[in-house]
Design a protein around this motif. Structure first.
Motif, mmCIF file in Angstrom:
data_model
loop_
_atom_site.group_PDB
_atom_site.id
_atom_site.type_symbol
_atom_site.label_atom_id
_atom_site.label_comp_id
_atom_site.label_asym_id
_atom_site.label_seq_id
_atom_site.Cartn_x
_atom_site.Cartn_y
_atom_site.Cartn_z
ATOM 1 N N TYR A 137 0.798 -1.303 0.099
ATOM 2 C CA TYR A 137 0.053 -0.025 -0.158
ATOM 3 C C TYR A 137 0.902 1.285 -0.046
ATOM 4 C CZ TYR A 137 0.555 0.187 5.049
ATOM 5 O OH TYR A 137 0.960 -0.012 6.237
ATOM 6 N N ARG A 138 2.268 1.109 -0.270
ATOM 7 C CA ARG A 138 2.952 2.106 -0.694
ATOM 8 C C ARG A 138 3.825 1.768 -1.578
ATOM 9 N NH1 ARG A 138 5.331 4.143 5.453
ATOM 10 N NH2 ARG A 138 3.407 4.688 6.181
ATOM 11 N N LEU A 139 4.248 2.885 -2.545
ATOM 12 C CA LEU A 139 4.954 2.838 -3.603
ATOM 13 C C LEU A 139 6.339 2.089 -3.398
ATOM 14 C CD1 LEU A 139 4.158 6.152 -5.283
ATOM 15 C CD2 LEU A 139 3.506 3.766 -6.431
ATOM 16 N N THR A 162 -7.418 1.528 -6.806
ATOM 17 C CA THR A 162 -7.785 3.038 -6.516
ATOM 18 C C THR A 162 -9.175 3.753 -6.724
ATOM 19 O OG1 THR A 162 -6.572 5.142 -7.265
ATOM 20 C CG2 THR A 162 -7.127 3.775 -8.895
ATOM 21 N N LEU A 198 -3.704 1.994 -3.920
ATOM 22 C CA LEU A 198 -2.976 3.417 -4.216
ATOM 23 C C LEU A 198 -3.872 4.501 -4.025
ATOM 24 C CD1 LEU A 198 -0.468 4.890 -5.431
ATOM 25 C CD2 LEU A 198 -1.704 4.717 -7.652
ATOM 26 N N LYS A 199 -3.678 5.425 -3.366
ATOM 27 C CA LYS A 199 -4.371 6.527 -2.803
ATOM 28 C C LYS A 199 -3.794 7.890 -3.462
ATOM 29 C CE LYS A 199 -6.592 6.046 1.643
ATOM 30 N NZ LYS A 199 -6.806 6.654 3.207
ATOM 31 N N ARG A 200 -2.501 7.807 -3.629
ATOM 32 C CA ARG A 200 -1.703 9.064 -4.461
ATOM 33 C C ARG A 200 -2.434 9.426 -5.642
ATOM 34 N NH1 ARG A 200 4.643 8.485 -3.797
ATOM 35 N NH2 ARG A 200 4.281 10.371 -4.932
ATOM 36 N N LYS A 201 -2.397 10.678 -6.207
ATOM 37 C CA LYS A 201 -2.722 10.943 -7.356
ATOM 38 C C LYS A 201 -1.627 11.015 -8.387
ATOM 39 C CE LYS A 201 -6.266 14.524 -5.776
ATOM 40 N NZ LYS A 201 -6.568 15.998 -6.056
ATOM 41 N N LEU A 202 -0.495 11.250 -8.273
ATOM 42 C CA LEU A 202 0.590 11.365 -8.926
ATOM 43 C C LEU A 202 1.429 10.103 -8.716
ATOM 44 C CD1 LEU A 202 1.331 15.052 -8.692
ATOM 45 C CD2 LEU A 202 0.083 14.128 -10.516
ATOM 46 N N VAL A 203 1.870 9.534 -9.856
ATOM 47 C CA VAL A 203 2.906 8.212 -9.937
ATOM 48 C C VAL A 203 3.661 8.416 -11.146
ATOM 49 C CG1 VAL A 203 3.114 5.784 -10.057
ATOM 50 C CG2 VAL A 203 0.899 6.668 -8.948
ATOM 51 N N LYS A 204 5.264 8.196 -10.650
ATOM 52 C CA LYS A 204 6.266 8.130 -11.645
ATOM 53 C C LYS A 204 6.301 6.893 -12.464
ATOM 54 C CE LYS A 204 9.120 12.125 -9.853
ATOM 55 N NZ LYS A 204 10.098 12.543 -9.328
ATOM 56 N N ARG A 224 -9.078 6.961 -7.508
ATOM 57 C CA ARG A 224 -8.647 7.945 -8.437
ATOM 58 C C ARG A 224 -8.864 7.334 -9.896
ATOM 59 N NH1 ARG A 224 -7.893 11.805 -4.449
ATOM 60 N NH2 ARG A 224 -6.315 11.003 -2.898
#
Length: 458
Positions: A31-33, A65, A45-51, A67
């Motif tokens: 649950y973390r990159l 997600t 994934l809760k984040r909006k931006l992912v590399k 999102r």
């Protein structure tokens, strides 16, 4: 992890397939990159931006997600499942995975002895079983998902160390692991920066009672004063007590020191068994009693436990006796420092060094918040009560111990240093073949670890 297809997972989390496939086999979870280290990982994934380029080496992966993502560039290697309620989806997955597991799961908590007890249980059971377990002391909140998913079809039992840094930690761990056997090794004074009071810390440890399944087993140290204050009236499961002084389910008698460990006689119901546990100190007998009770509850005969326990390997830097400079003996106990472990270490110093000049080098007790002064004074009382010939403290707050010992006046040689440099210089001058030195600090204290290194025979 038991392999699961994304299609199965999608139904569990009530999600919609945005892109990718329902046929991707999932073998890992995160649950973390930064927790993604393998292909075929399921990421919540809760984040909006992912590399995405950073994740590319681990493709194919699946993402759950709430999102909206459009990542057509990696469409063949990236499965995206959209859910309306992220938290509900996450816990639906956790609860479904845990519901498929029907093995003994042991959760070990306590102020001191958690890691040793956990490792003893793992050692005892691993002779004939495949055991999922906590890695070393990594018992943080972020590890619970990893440990749950480490249980697969080949796992026969699991034993996890569940620490308490704040109220709710045990409840959170139990939401993942749902243990059916719980152990409280002891309750001292620790993590008061978050638990605020001793009573709050005791209550936080007591959360393990609610964490256990309705028919769960709770193993407690009946000799431990703070554990005795736990309200066990509403606990509906099976209570197992261990101890030396009390009349317990598993009781030790005739406890005495050997060269490399402790001998004792175990009493359980009408069975008497001779035991030897590697590692010095009466506290090690309590750790062994907890481990014996858990292993026996899982089905291991006491005779087999007795034989297997002899080969347990003690942990590095836990009351480790080594050769020191100038012919001295060093007890390296730079693993953890609480008042509970300090008292145990001081007793070992007395027992092992009864014919030698005894020196105690003590660091700062951490995670105490506003209780720092009071607990360090209590530590000073412990040092004075057990006794030593020379006391050396290192650290600003550790000086409180030294001041307390000086105030009482029982120990004649007391030194307080802010750093390790002057302490090392003094020790190099005063130790000889008639000296035994206890170096007591925690794994985060560079100063105390450096003292132990400098005193080792090169």
């Amino acid at each position: 992890m038991k392999p699961l297809l994304t299609g199965y997972i999608r139904k569990i989390v009530d999600g919609a397939l945005v892109q990718g496939t329902d046929m991707l086999p999932i073998q890992h979870g995160a649950y973390r990159l930064k927790q993604i280290r393998h292909p075929n990982t399921l990421l919540f994934l809760k984040r909006k931006l992912v590399k995405w380029d950073r994740l590319k080496p681990f493709f194919p992966i699946a993402i759950i997600t709430d999102r909206i993502f459009e990542v057509r560039e990696y469409e063949n290697d990236l499965t995206i499942i959209h859910v309306k309620n992220f938290d509900k989806a996450y816990w639906n997955f956790i609860n479904d995975y845990r519901s498929q597991i029907n093995i003994p799961i042991v959760a070990v908590t306590g102020t001191s002895g958690k890691t040793t007890t956990k490792e003893m249980i793992r050692h005892l059971l691993s002779e004939r079983m495949t055991i999922a377990h906590t890695a070393s002391t990594n018992n943080s909140r972020t590890a619970h998902l990893h440990y749950l998913l480490s249980i697969d079809e080949q796992t026969d039992a699991a034993v996890f160390e569940t620490a308490v840094g704040a109220p709710g930690d045990l409840t959170n761990a139990a939401a993942y692991l749902k243990p059916n056997i719980g152990i409280i090794t002891n309750i001292g004074e620790h993590h008061l920066n978050y638990c605020k009071t001793i009573e709050g810390y005791i209550a936080a440890k007591g959360e393990i009672m609610k964490a256990l399944e309705p028919n769960g087993v709770l193993i407690v140290n009946a000799d431990d004063e703070r554990t005795q204050t736990l309200d066990l009236i509403n606990f509906k499961g099976k209570l197992i007590t261990i101890g030396i002084d009390a009349n317990c389910t598993f009781r030790a008698s005739q406890v005495y020191y050997g060269v490399k460990g402790m001998y004792f006689t175990l009493h359980h119901k009408d069975i008497t068994e001779c035991m030897f546990v590697p590692g010095l100190g009466v506290h090690q007998v309590y750790n062994a009693l907890c481990a014996i009770a858990a292993a026996h509850e899982i089905g291991m005969p006491l005779e087999q436990i007795s034989e297997r326990l002899k080969s347990f390997e003690t942990l590095n830097k836990q009351l480790q006796i080594i050769d020191g400079i100038n012919g001295s003996t060093i007890i390296d106990d730079t693993w953890s420092l609480t008042t509970t472990s300090l008292k145990a270490a001081m007793h070992v110093l007395q027992a092992v060094g009864h014919k030698k000049r005894k020196v105690a080098v003590i660091g700062t007790v951490t995670d105490l918040g506003s209780w720092g002064y009071i607990i360090h004074e209590l530590a000073g009382d412990i040092i004075n009560e057990v006794g030593t010939d020379v006391l050396i403290t290192i650290g600003k707050h550790a000086r409180i111990m030294a001041d307390r010992v000086k105030e009482i006046g029982k120990i004649k040689e007391v030194y307080a240093f802010n750093s390790e440099l002057l302490a090392i210089d003094l020790l190099k001058r005063i130790v000889d073949d008639q000296t035994i030195v206890l170096v007591k600090g925690d794994m985060y204290s560079k100063a105390l670890k450096e003292v132990a290194v400098q005193l080792r025979k090169k």
